[in-house]
Design an enzyme around this catalytic site. Structure first.
Site, PDB file in Angstrom:
ATOM      1  N   ASP A  86       0.657  -1.233   0.153  1.00  0.00           N
ATOM      2  CA  ASP A  86       0.226  -0.053  -0.169  1.00  0.00           C
ATOM      3  C   ASP A  86       1.024   1.312   0.018  1.00  0.00           C
ATOM      4  OD1 ASP A  86      -2.646   1.242   0.370  1.00  0.00           O
ATOM      5  OD2 ASP A  86      -2.346   1.232   2.552  1.00  0.00           O
ATOM      6  N   HIS A  87       0.671   2.138  -0.929  1.00  0.00           N
ATOM      7  CA  HIS A  87       1.436   3.518  -0.958  1.00  0.00           C
ATOM      8  C   HIS A  87       2.890   3.162  -1.140  1.00  0.00           C
ATOM      9  CE1 HIS A  87      -2.152   5.994  -0.377  1.00  0.00           C
ATOM     10  NE2 HIS A  87      -2.628   5.168   0.504  1.00  0.00           N
ATOM     11  N   ALA A 217     -11.342   5.089   2.645  1.00  0.00           N
ATOM     12  CA  ALA A 217     -12.929   4.711   2.618  1.00  0.00           C
ATOM     13  C   ALA A 217     -13.546   4.297   3.927  1.00  0.00           C
ATOM     14  CB  ALA A 217     -12.727   3.773   1.617  1.00  0.00           C
TER      15      ALA A 217
HETATM   16  P1  13P Z   1      -8.972   5.075   5.896  1.00  0.00           P
HETATM   17  O1  13P Z   1      -8.021   5.848   6.682  1.00  0.00           O
HETATM   18  O2  13P Z   1      -9.834   5.545   5.632  1.00  0.00           O
HETATM   19  O3  13P Z   1      -9.004   3.827   6.560  1.00  0.00           O
HETATM   20  O4  13P Z   1      -8.066   4.902   4.350  1.00  0.00           O
HETATM   21  C1  13P Z   1      -6.981   3.439   4.447  1.00  0.00           C
HETATM   22  C2  13P Z   1      -6.172   3.823   3.043  1.00  0.00           C
HETATM   23  O5  13P Z   1      -6.648   4.453   2.338  1.00  0.00           O
HETATM   24  C3  13P Z   1      -5.257   2.936   2.962  1.00  0.00           C
HETATM   25  O6  13P Z   1      -4.325   3.030   1.793  1.00  0.00           O
HETATM   26  O1  G3H Z   2      -3.239   4.720   3.755  1.00  0.00           O
HETATM   27  C1  G3H Z   2      -2.597   4.588   4.600  1.00  0.00           C
HETATM   28  C2  G3H Z   2      -2.680   3.573   5.726  1.00  0.00           C
HETATM   29  O2  G3H Z   2      -3.773   3.787   6.489  1.00  0.00           O
HETATM   30  C3  G3H Z   2      -1.418   3.011   6.279  1.00  0.00           C
HETATM   31  O3  G3H Z   2      -1.115   3.854   6.990  1.00  0.00           O
HETATM   32  O4  G3H Z   2       1.672   4.402   6.865  1.00  0.00           O
HETATM   33  O5  G3H Z   2       0.338   4.614   9.205  1.00  0.00           O
HETATM   34  O6  G3H Z   2       0.652   2.301   8.207  1.00  0.00           O
HETATM   35  P1  G3H Z   2       0.525   3.842   7.909  1.00  0.00           P
HETATM   36 ZN    ZN Z   3      -4.699   5.003   1.075  1.00  0.00          ZN
END
Ligand code: 13P
Ligand code: G3H
Ligand code: ZN
Length: 313
Positions: A86-87, A217
């Site tokens: 993720d990201h 979301a």
């Molecule tokens: P929320 O902070 O809304 O749960 O979003 C999570 C997210 O986008 C993880 O990539």
């Molecule tokens: O979109 C981001 C997720 O909520 C992950 O956040 O970098 O704090 O693990 P984090």
């Molecule tokens: Zn995100």
């Protein structure tokens, strides 16, 4: 190691099936054994496809060896569970995840100039596709001042006019769009604020066959906000996206819905309540069991009432 050796699913396959079926695959973030187990239990109970999302900071928190030890140790039903970065903010971190055995990666170049975003997104896709790993990219930026991940205080919606060219040039398998969501638990001042469905409709007209992703979301269930505040926390004014709005977005080609904050809230509410009500407890397994069970319950609720992904494997 390749993800298929762990029994993990191809993310693109899960998303394309969801696009055809009119539902969304949930991407739930995890950071330890308890949160991973909570998600897998919810997936098993609901028979839902699920994407296990690991952020860069979660990867750092667990460490590669422990993370992959957990992933290797779990059992997966065929074509049900994908593992996703993720990201990812650089080609290098995406490559690391692909080499570890992730089934998909997000290259998040949303803060970069579009030309640079296209260049690195394409480089990531070229590398990922050699291993049948799927790629998610993003245009437009989500706000979220308290978000550890993006630290972005500004917001720019995705421009529907550039999405087709972006998808063609990057060869991305899915696209994250900015239509008014934001990361974290403080997304809204009022429950009446609406997502920009007009923008989403224009995007789906431009790229009807591309699975779209909705970050930020979480719906921020108010029962958890109330419990956390009641049992010693202070998260007043936390407010998320109404479930009906997420469902409407899913009807307009959102096929991956990212949820992290709701899990954090469920987990924390259960811990606070357990400790507040049982002053003598100091065995972590007692409050972590309560936390795990509450997180599973929340994932089940969201799969059944928002994603529509139950019994879709
Ligand atoms: P929320 O902070 O809304 O749960 O979003 C999570 C997210 O986008 C993880 O990539
Ligand atoms: O979109 C981001 C997720 O909520 C992950 O956040 O970098 O704090 O693990 P984090
Ligand atoms: Zn995100």
């Amino acid at each position: 190691m390749h993800y298929s050796n762990f029994g993990l699913a191809n993310t693109k396959t899960l998303l394309n099936r969801a696009l055809r079926g009119g539902y969304a695959v949930p991407a739930f973030n995890f950071y330890n054994m308890e949160t991973l187990d909570a998600i897998l239990k919810a997936a098993e109970i609901t028979q839902s496809p699920v994407i296990l999302a690991v952020s860069e900071s979660a990867l750092k928190y667990m460490g590669k060896d422990i993370l992959m030890g957990l992933i290797c140790g779990a059992k997966y039903k065929k074509n049900q569970i994908a593992l996703h970065l993720d990201h990812g903010h650089s080609f290098e971190i995406c490559k690391t995840a692909i080499d570890l055995g992730f089934s998909s990666v997000m290259f998040d170049g949303s803060a970069l100039p579009t030309k640079e975003n296209i260049k690195i997104s394409r480089r990531t896709a070229d590398y990922a596709h050699k291993f049948d790993v799927s790629v998610e990219t993003e245009i437009g930026t989500l706000s979220g001042i308290e978000d550890e991940n993006t630290k972005s205080a500004s917001h720019s919606y995705t421009d529907p006019k550039i999405v087709k060219d972006f998808v063609n040039k990057t060869q991305t398998d899915s696209l994250a769009v900015a239509i008014g969501t934001s990361h974290g638990a403080y997304k809204r001042k009022s429950a009446k604020e609406s997502l920009r469905f007009d923008i989403l409709k224009e995007i789906t007209t431009e790229i009807p066959r591309t699975p779209l992703v909705l970050h930020g979301a979480s719906s921020v269930p108010q029962k958890y906000v109330k419990d956390i505040n009641q049992f010693g926390g202070d998260i007043k004014n936390a407010l998320g996206i109404a479930p009906a709005q997420i469902r409407k977005a899913i009807s307009l080609h959102i096929t991956k819905v990212n949820v992290d904050s709701d899990s954090r809230l469920a987990f924390t509410a259960a811990i606070r309540e357990t400790l507040a009500k049982n002053k003598k407890v100091f065995d972590p397994r007692e409050y972590l069991t309560a936390a795990k069970e509450e997180m599973t319950q929340n994932c089940i609720n969201e799969i059944q009432n928002i994603m529509g992904s139950g019994y879709k494997i």
